[in-house]
Design a protein around this motif. Structure first.
Motif, PDB file in Angstrom:
ATOM      1  N   LEU A  38       5.603  14.575 -16.294  1.00  0.00           N
ATOM      2  CA  LEU A  38       5.857  14.909 -17.024  1.00  0.00           C
ATOM      3  C   LEU A  38       5.777  13.745 -17.969  1.00  0.00           C
ATOM      4  CD1 LEU A  38       9.469  15.986 -16.061  1.00  0.00           C
ATOM      5  CD2 LEU A  38       8.356  17.171 -16.477  1.00  0.00           C
ATOM      6  N   ALA A  39       5.432  12.581 -18.192  1.00  0.00           N
ATOM      7  CA  ALA A  39       4.737  11.953 -18.619  1.00  0.00           C
ATOM      8  C   ALA A  39       3.216  12.265 -19.363  1.00  0.00           C
ATOM      9  CB  ALA A  39       4.952  10.257 -18.093  1.00  0.00           C
ATOM     10  N   SER A  40       2.522  12.620 -18.365  1.00  0.00           N
ATOM     11  CA  SER A  40       1.765  12.903 -18.740  1.00  0.00           C
ATOM     12  C   SER A  40       1.829  14.719 -19.673  1.00  0.00           C
ATOM     13  CB  SER A  40       0.341  13.327 -17.233  1.00  0.00           C
ATOM     14  OG  SER A  40       1.077  14.001 -16.535  1.00  0.00           O
ATOM     15  N   TYR A  41       2.728  15.091 -19.209  1.00  0.00           N
ATOM     16  CA  TYR A  41       2.610  16.444 -19.361  1.00  0.00           C
ATOM     17  C   TYR A  41       3.630  16.371 -21.324  1.00  0.00           C
ATOM     18  CZ  TYR A  41       5.089  20.893 -20.919  1.00  0.00           C
ATOM     19  OH  TYR A  41       5.877  22.112 -21.963  1.00  0.00           O
ATOM     20  N   LYS A  42       3.995  15.450 -21.696  1.00  0.00           N
ATOM     21  CA  LYS A  42       4.466  14.763 -22.917  1.00  0.00           C
ATOM     22  C   LYS A  42       3.050  14.776 -23.421  1.00  0.00           C
ATOM     23  CE  LYS A  42       9.176  13.913 -21.498  1.00  0.00           C
ATOM     24  NZ  LYS A  42      10.197  13.354 -21.424  1.00  0.00           N
ATOM     25  N   LYS A  43       1.973  14.219 -23.589  1.00  0.00           N
ATOM     26  CA  LYS A  43       0.787  13.577 -23.580  1.00  0.00           C
ATOM     27  C   LYS A  43       0.492  14.462 -24.165  1.00  0.00           C
ATOM     28  CE  LYS A  43       0.997   9.012 -21.938  1.00  0.00           C
ATOM     29  NZ  LYS A  43       0.820   7.806 -21.333  1.00  0.00           N
ATOM     30  N   LEU A  44      -0.111  15.267 -23.182  1.00  0.00           N
ATOM     31  CA  LEU A  44      -0.779  16.374 -23.431  1.00  0.00           C
ATOM     32  C   LEU A  44       0.062  17.520 -24.695  1.00  0.00           C
ATOM     33  CD1 LEU A  44      -2.220  17.189 -19.621  1.00  0.00           C
ATOM     34  CD2 LEU A  44      -3.495  16.416 -21.848  1.00  0.00           C
ATOM     35  N   LEU A  45       0.882  17.639 -24.387  1.00  0.00           N
ATOM     36  CA  LEU A  45       2.507  18.626 -25.180  1.00  0.00           C
ATOM     37  C   LEU A  45       2.029  18.304 -27.204  1.00  0.00           C
ATOM     38  CD1 LEU A  45       3.782  20.996 -25.272  1.00  0.00           C
ATOM     39  CD2 LEU A  45       5.645  19.298 -25.116  1.00  0.00           C
TER      40      LEU A  45
END
Length: 137
Positions: A38-45
């Protein structure tokens, strides 16, 4: 290919579940692996749109799950599943088809058998009951 399909399905299901839990402020209850994804998702977002960030995160999860399930080498590309077209205004709702109405038995054939009246059935039961009681005495 079976491992790849299973890993892809698991990645998509897990991501959807984790994303919904994060929206409901339940991300702290997720396992550390989920929190990392989820942290990597937020960075990609921050860098791209929601759909692209979601797909990129799912691909990261897919590669991780593929290796975890015993897949050898690089994870193969999984062909996209065909989906039914969804109307834009219907949202996430599937319309049910109404079954055709059954014709009534009484209106189609006047000579059709009529069901036995309730009183006749009751009278037969009383006769059977009395006969059994009389027989046992």
């Amino acid at each position: 290919m079976l491992i790849a399909r299973r890993a892809d399905t698991r990645a998509r299901a897990d991501f959807a579940t984790w994303k919904m839990m994060a929206k409901l402020n339940g991300a702290s209850a997720l396992p550390p692996e989920a929190q990392n994804f989820l942290a990597s998702y937020k960075k990609l977002l921050e860098q791209m749109g929601d759909a692209d960030a979601s797909e990129a995160t799912i691909q990261l999860m897919y590669r991780s799950y593929y290796a975890e399930m015993g897949g050898a080498g690089k994870a193969p590309e999984v062909p996209a599943r065909s989906r039914e077209p969804v109307a834009a205004d219907s949202g996430n709702v599937t319309a049910f088809r109404r079954l055709p109405a059954k014709p009534k038995a009484g209106t189609s054939d006047p000579n059709a058998k009529r069901p036995l009246p309730v009183m006749l059935i009751f009278a037969c039961l009383v006769v059977v009951y009395v006969a059994i009681r009389y027989y046992w005495k």
